[in-house]
Design an enzyme around this catalytic site. Structure first.
Site, mmCIF file in Angstrom:
data_model
loop_
_atom_site.group_PDB
_atom_site.id
_atom_site.type_symbol
_atom_site.label_atom_id
_atom_site.label_comp_id
_atom_site.label_asym_id
_atom_site.label_seq_id
_atom_site.Cartn_x
_atom_site.Cartn_y
_atom_site.Cartn_z
ATOM 1 N N CYS A 58 0.814 -1.216 0.000
ATOM 2 C CA CYS A 58 0.000 0.000 0.000
ATOM 3 C C CYS A 58 0.844 1.262 0.000
ATOM 4 O O CYS A 58 0.469 2.270 -0.628
ATOM 5 C CB CYS A 58 -0.957 -0.008 1.184
ATOM 6 S SG CYS A 58 -0.137 -0.083 2.801
ATOM 7 N N ASP A 64 -7.928 5.719 -2.704
ATOM 8 C CA ASP A 64 -7.100 4.569 -2.342
ATOM 9 C C ASP A 64 -6.712 3.810 -3.603
ATOM 10 O O ASP A 64 -7.476 2.980 -4.112
ATOM 11 C CB ASP A 64 -7.848 3.643 -1.385
ATOM 12 C CG ASP A 64 -6.940 2.564 -0.811
ATOM 13 O OD1 ASP A 64 -5.763 2.498 -1.211
ATOM 14 O OD2 ASP A 64 -7.404 1.791 0.054
ATOM 15 N N HIS A 66 -2.336 0.408 6.841
ATOM 16 C CA HIS A 66 -2.650 0.786 5.461
ATOM 17 C C HIS A 66 -2.299 2.250 5.243
ATOM 18 O O HIS A 66 -2.281 3.051 6.183
ATOM 19 C CB HIS A 66 -4.137 0.559 5.197
ATOM 20 C CG HIS A 66 -4.510 0.593 3.753
ATOM 21 N ND1 HIS A 66 -3.956 -0.237 2.817
ATOM 22 C CD2 HIS A 66 -5.389 1.388 3.068
ATOM 23 C CE1 HIS A 66 -4.480 0.014 1.631
ATOM 24 N NE2 HIS A 66 -5.348 1.007 1.758
#
Length: 664
Positions: A421, A480, A464
């Site tokens: 991520c 995202d 994350h």
């Protein structure tokens, strides 16, 4: 006859057992050389008792003290902080054990042991930790009792039995005081400056940081909602906002300081002008978070959070912070609005400059591509969509991305195209800034495991990173890019997606999470988790519930009601214990020495020479000598041997007494 000041064998045994248990209690945060010194001190103490080694002299003791102080200074660099202070106290405990020569020294060692054992609660507040501390206190109490008993007075386990009885008698009063006594602030404090790394999200992000957290199943925090739990895709737990980029690492901006009170809105304060830039819409979510120790001040919450607990503030970048670093389990209440608009009216020139900052001379290929997109895009929203389409082509989401060099964004976007991520979020924000769109990285956690008791478990592997971009008329919008590469990560969990990769949970080899596919192991794991959660909620979090609970139980919390409750409750417990003690004597276990002396008494009863109530062995022998002169020598010898072995410290030999009684 052993002198009264000397430490007896049994007392030394329990002192060393308590010492070993207390040192083991702190093994996780002490330098290894302190543990080695403790083991050597125990060995030296035993050898001194055996007479094999001499006790350390004054010069040796001063030398050991100097070595300990120098070692602590080299280990920590400063005496200020929790771990250096605890290590210093443990070192003093070790040296005092080594110096111990008289019974008065042993009493000081016992008092130190009580204090050092209690200090472990600063590092671990779990049920297992509390149980181990209680076990250590039991051993220390047994050592204290052993100091008051001779070796011949009882079996080796009798001090432990007596300590257990005392502890069981004290527990009801302890619970009563815990429930009723008002909490007051500490009279003194220790600066909680840590020197030990703690697993979790840090205040900077480089390639590989978050993928390393995927190796740990350690719990980050628990969340319980007042109503239904939101869908998994909406569970973005905001912790940090990273706006500065040096070409490789994202970090918090240093241009504003949270020490400035204008940048913090504490619980109960009127809304700051910058908080009014948030347009909160829809129904609020009320929930409670129980966070594990992080040794950092930032907290985690869903978007547009408002604190609902004392000691928690909303910061200017719309995240929550604690008044003090989180050094123990901490519970706080939050209200969030998932439907919102933030700073839609525009950014100040200074804020815009911060969110567009890029270092020169890094990642030329990514810079050129973003500027080309800028020329071709009709508006900012179209450019964002083009970037997301770019990620949706050939990128791979993995826990084991390749190492990146100086131009990390270029190497990721155009060469490896494999990342976690932080790679996707960091490169996306770089592209947006290169195209002239204010953007920043947000670090925290995403998702969580839903427990059957309807609360969430968020673990380190849920860490994350995502992006926020500022769009005209919309304000800050969460984007995202990971969701476009691996949507299963956002809708499900990391274990389902990457559980078969070699690096997943590599730092938690014995975690029950590895075996949750086995139904009975998973049920056991969830039951243990529920037990720990309720412990954190009702025991560690009792301070916040005490006032309301006491109002329900006592009808109020006035000093008079509290005093009466303590008097009635405590007095009732003392009365019950007293009545139990006054009950008729119960049969007690008789050791070998007493058994042989009672056999002597029974033999003499046949000559109408019964022992009187309360008559001691010496007085009994003198009276028998006057009544039965022919038995005087034998009875005196038996009585003297019994006294010496039972009370004088001689080695207990019941068989010797048995032969003498038999020959009488």
């Amino acid at each position: 006859m052993i002198p009264s000041w000397q430490i007896r064998r049994q007392a030394l045994f329990w002192l060393l057992a308590a010492f070993a248990a207390v040192i083991a209690l702190h093994a996780g945060h002490l330098p290894r050389w302190v543990l080695l010194a403790a083991a050597l001190a125990m060995l030296w103490r035993v050898q001194c008792f055996r007479g094999a080694w001499a006790a350390p002299g004054r010069l040796v003791k001063w030398g050991l003290l100097a070595v300990c102080l120098a070692g602590l200074l080299l280990e920590y660099g400063t005496p200020i902080g929790l771990e250096p202070m605890v290590a210093l106290l443990v070192s003093a405990y070790v040296l005092k054990l080594l110096e111990m020569a008289h019974r008065r020294d042993a009493y000081l060692v016992v008092l130190l042991a009580f204090f050092v054992a209690a200090l472990a609660a600063l590092f671990d507040q779990s049920i297992a930790g509390a149980g181990y501390i209680l076990g250590c206190l039991l051993l220390v109490l047994a050592a204290l009792i052993g100091l008051h008993q001779s070796d011949a007075a009882c079996g080796r386990l009798r001090p432990l039995h007596a300590a257990l009885a005392l502890l069981c008698q004290a527990l009801p009063l302890m619970v009563l005081l815990f429930l009723l006594m008002p909490r007051v602030g500490a009279l003194w404090s220790v600066p909680i400056q840590t020197h030990k790394a703690k697993t979790g999200v840090t205040d900077s992000m480089s390639p590989g940081d978050f993928s390393r957290l995927g190796r740990s199943a350690e719990l980050a925090f628990r969340v319980s909602f007042d109503g239904p739990v939101p869908p998994q895709r909406q569970l973005y737990w905001r912790g940090l906002v990273l706006s500065e980029f040096d070409g490789r690492t994202w970090s918090r901006t240093r241009r504003t300081s949270l020490d400035d009170g204008a940048l913090l809105q504490w619980y109960g304060q009127p809304r700051k002008s910058w908080d009014q830039l948030i347009e909160r819409r829809g129904q609020p979510l009320h929930y409670a978070v129980v966070i594990e120790p992080t040794r950092q001040p930032w907290l985690y919450a869903l978007n547009t959070a408002l604190p609902d607990s004392r000691g928690v503030a909303l910061s200017r970048d719309f995240r929550l912070v604690s008044a003090e670093p989180v050094t123990g389990k901490q519970q706080y209440q939050v209200v969030s609005w998932l439907d919102h608009r933030t700073e839609a009216g525009g950014l100040s020139a200074d804020r815009r400059a911060i969110e567009l900052q890029l270092p020169g001379g890094f990642n030329p290929r990514a810079m050129e591509m973003a500027q080309r997109w800028r020329r071709l895009a009709s508006d900012d929203r179209a450019l964002v969509e083009r970037a997301l389409d770019f990620y949706n082509r050939e990128f791979v989401y993995t826990l084991q991305p390749p190492l990146l060099g100086r131009d990390s964004v270029d190497e990721f976007l155009f060469d490896s195209q494999r990342g976690f991520c932080e790679h996707f979020a960091g490169s996306f924000v770089f592209l947006m800034r290169a195209a002239g769109i204010p953007a920043r990285v947000v670090a925290g956690y995403q998702g969580g495991e839903r427990h059957p008791d309807d609360y969430l478990l968020v673990r380190q592997y849920d860490a994350h990173a995502w992006a926020e971009v500022w769009l005209a008329g919309e304000g800050w919008v969460a984007i995202d890019p990971t969701a476009h590469v691996a949507p299963q990560r956002i809708e499900g969990d990391l274990q389902t997606l990457l559980g078969n990769e070699e690096g997943f949970l590599a730092d938690s080899p014995v975690s029950l999470m590895r075996f949750r596919h086995i139904s009975w192991v998973n049920r056991l794991r969830l039951e243990l988790e529920a037990l720990n959660y309720h412990w954190a909620l009702w025991v560690l979090g009792y301070d916040r519930k005490q006032a309301s609970l006491l109002r329900d139980w006592l009808g109020g919390t006035s000093p008079l009601r509290m005093a009466l409750a303590l008097l009635v409750g405590g007095g009732g417990l003392v009365l019950l214990i007293g009545l139990w003690k006054l009950m008729p004597d119960r049969p007690r276990a008789i050791n070998g020495l007493d058994r042989q002396f009672l056999a002597l008494c029974r033999k003499l009863e046949k000559l109408d020479c019964a022992r009187r109530t309360g008559e001691g062995p010496r007085a009994f022998a003198a009276r028998i000598s006057a009544l039965q002169p022919q038995l005087a020598e034998q009875v005196k010898a038996i009585s003297q041997a019994y006294e010496a072995m039972r009370y004088g410290g001689e080695e207990p030999r019941p068989e010797k007494l048995a032969r003498a009684v038999k020959q009488l």
